[in-house]
Design a protein around this motif. Structure first.
Motif, PDB file in Angstrom:
ATOM      1  N   LEU A 189       0.873  -1.169   0.000  1.00  0.00           N
ATOM      2  CA  LEU A 189       0.000   0.000   0.000  1.00  0.00           C
ATOM      3  C   LEU A 189       0.910   1.220   0.000  1.00  0.00           C
ATOM      4  O   LEU A 189       1.766   1.357   0.884  1.00  0.00           O
ATOM      5  N   ARG A 190       0.751   2.094  -0.993  1.00  0.00           N
ATOM      6  CA  ARG A 190       1.663   3.228  -1.148  1.00  0.00           C
ATOM      7  C   ARG A 190       0.894   4.541  -1.238  1.00  0.00           C
ATOM      8  O   ARG A 190      -0.174   4.594  -1.836  1.00  0.00           O
ATOM      9  N   VAL A 191       1.496   5.594  -0.664  1.00  0.00           N
ATOM     10  CA  VAL A 191       0.895   6.926  -0.657  1.00  0.00           C
ATOM     11  C   VAL A 191       2.002   7.948  -0.888  1.00  0.00           C
ATOM     12  O   VAL A 191       3.098   7.818  -0.344  1.00  0.00           O
ATOM     13  N   GLY A 192       1.705   8.987  -1.690  1.00  0.00           N
ATOM     14  CA  GLY A 192       2.682  10.037  -1.903  1.00  0.00           C
ATOM     15  C   GLY A 192       2.183  11.101  -2.858  1.00  0.00           C
ATOM     16  O   GLY A 192       1.064  11.026  -3.368  1.00  0.00           O
ATOM     17  N   PRO A 193       3.043  12.084  -3.136  1.00  0.00           N
ATOM     18  CA  PRO A 193       2.649  13.167  -4.035  1.00  0.00           C
ATOM     19  C   PRO A 193       2.491  12.696  -5.484  1.00  0.00           C
ATOM     20  O   PRO A 193       1.748  13.288  -6.253  1.00  0.00           O
ATOM     21  N   ASN A 194       3.194  11.632  -5.830  1.00  0.00           N
ATOM     22  CA  ASN A 194       3.083  11.012  -7.155  1.00  0.00           C
ATOM     23  C   ASN A 194       3.565   9.572  -7.027  1.00  0.00           C
ATOM     24  O   ASN A 194       4.067   9.175  -5.969  1.00  0.00           O
ATOM     25  N   MET A 195       3.433   8.805  -8.077  1.00  0.00           N
ATOM     26  CA  MET A 195       3.785   7.385  -7.985  1.00  0.00           C
ATOM     27  C   MET A 195       5.288   7.175  -7.793  1.00  0.00           C
ATOM     28  O   MET A 195       5.706   6.254  -7.106  1.00  0.00           O
TER      29      MET A 195
END
Length: 176
Positions: free
Chosen positions: A73-79
């Motif tokens: 599961l990933r979260v951030g400003p962009n990929m």
């Protein structure tokens, strides 16, 4: 008693050892290439959802692991700059949906159709998990679908659905 006859010519030294070493090296390189292809070739993005303001992204990345196939599961400003906030256990856990709070401050990943795992969208910190539906087995006969946060992010609405039949019912869960 003496034996007379011609002897065969001597073989050149070192030729057989080099062939064996080359064969072993080719085998090792082939195995390493196969393993690298197995790990790298099984990597893909499964699901992507942008934040309401379109300034961040949450996604599920699938890759091979010791348990088979695992999801991150990933979260951030962009990929490219996203961070892994949690890795699900291969075979035992799977992400089904992603939902953002309206302000984009938190993101929830629905895991195994019943558990909502919450994360701070800016820091990636875990904010806990809530079972939307109490599982009655593995897999559960009921699952949550259509997860959405209320306008203030204090509650979650979803449909409580039988896994294989029609007949969903609307539900609400308070988070604070």
């Amino acid at each position: 008693m003496s034996v007379e006859g011609n002897l065969p010519a001597a073989r050149p030294a070192g030729r057989g050892g080099g062939l064996v070493a080359a064969s072993i090296a080719a085998f090792v390189i082939g195995v390493a290439g196969f393993a690298a292809g197995w790990f790298i070739g099984g990597r893909r993005t499964v699901m992507v959802v942008e934040s309401p303001a379109r300034d961040a992204v949450a996604y599920v990345f699938e890759g091979r692991c010791a348990d088979g196939v695992c999801e991150s599961l990933r979260v951030g400003p962009n990929m490219r700059d996203a961070r892994t906030v949690e890795t699900l256990r291969g075979g035992a856990e799977r992400a089904d949906e992603i939902a953002w709070t309206p302000d984009g401050g938190r993101v929830g990943f629905l895991v195994n159709g019943y558990q909502l795992r919450l994360f701070d969208a800016h820091t990636g910190a875990s904010l806990g998990a809530v079972s939307l539906i109490e599982p009655d087995g593995s897999p559960s006969s009921r699952i949550a679908r259509g997860v959405t946060f209320s306008s203030n992010g204090a509650t979650v609405t979803f449909d409580d659905c039988p896994r294989a039949l029609p007949g969903c019912r609307s539900r609400l869960v308070a988070l604070r």
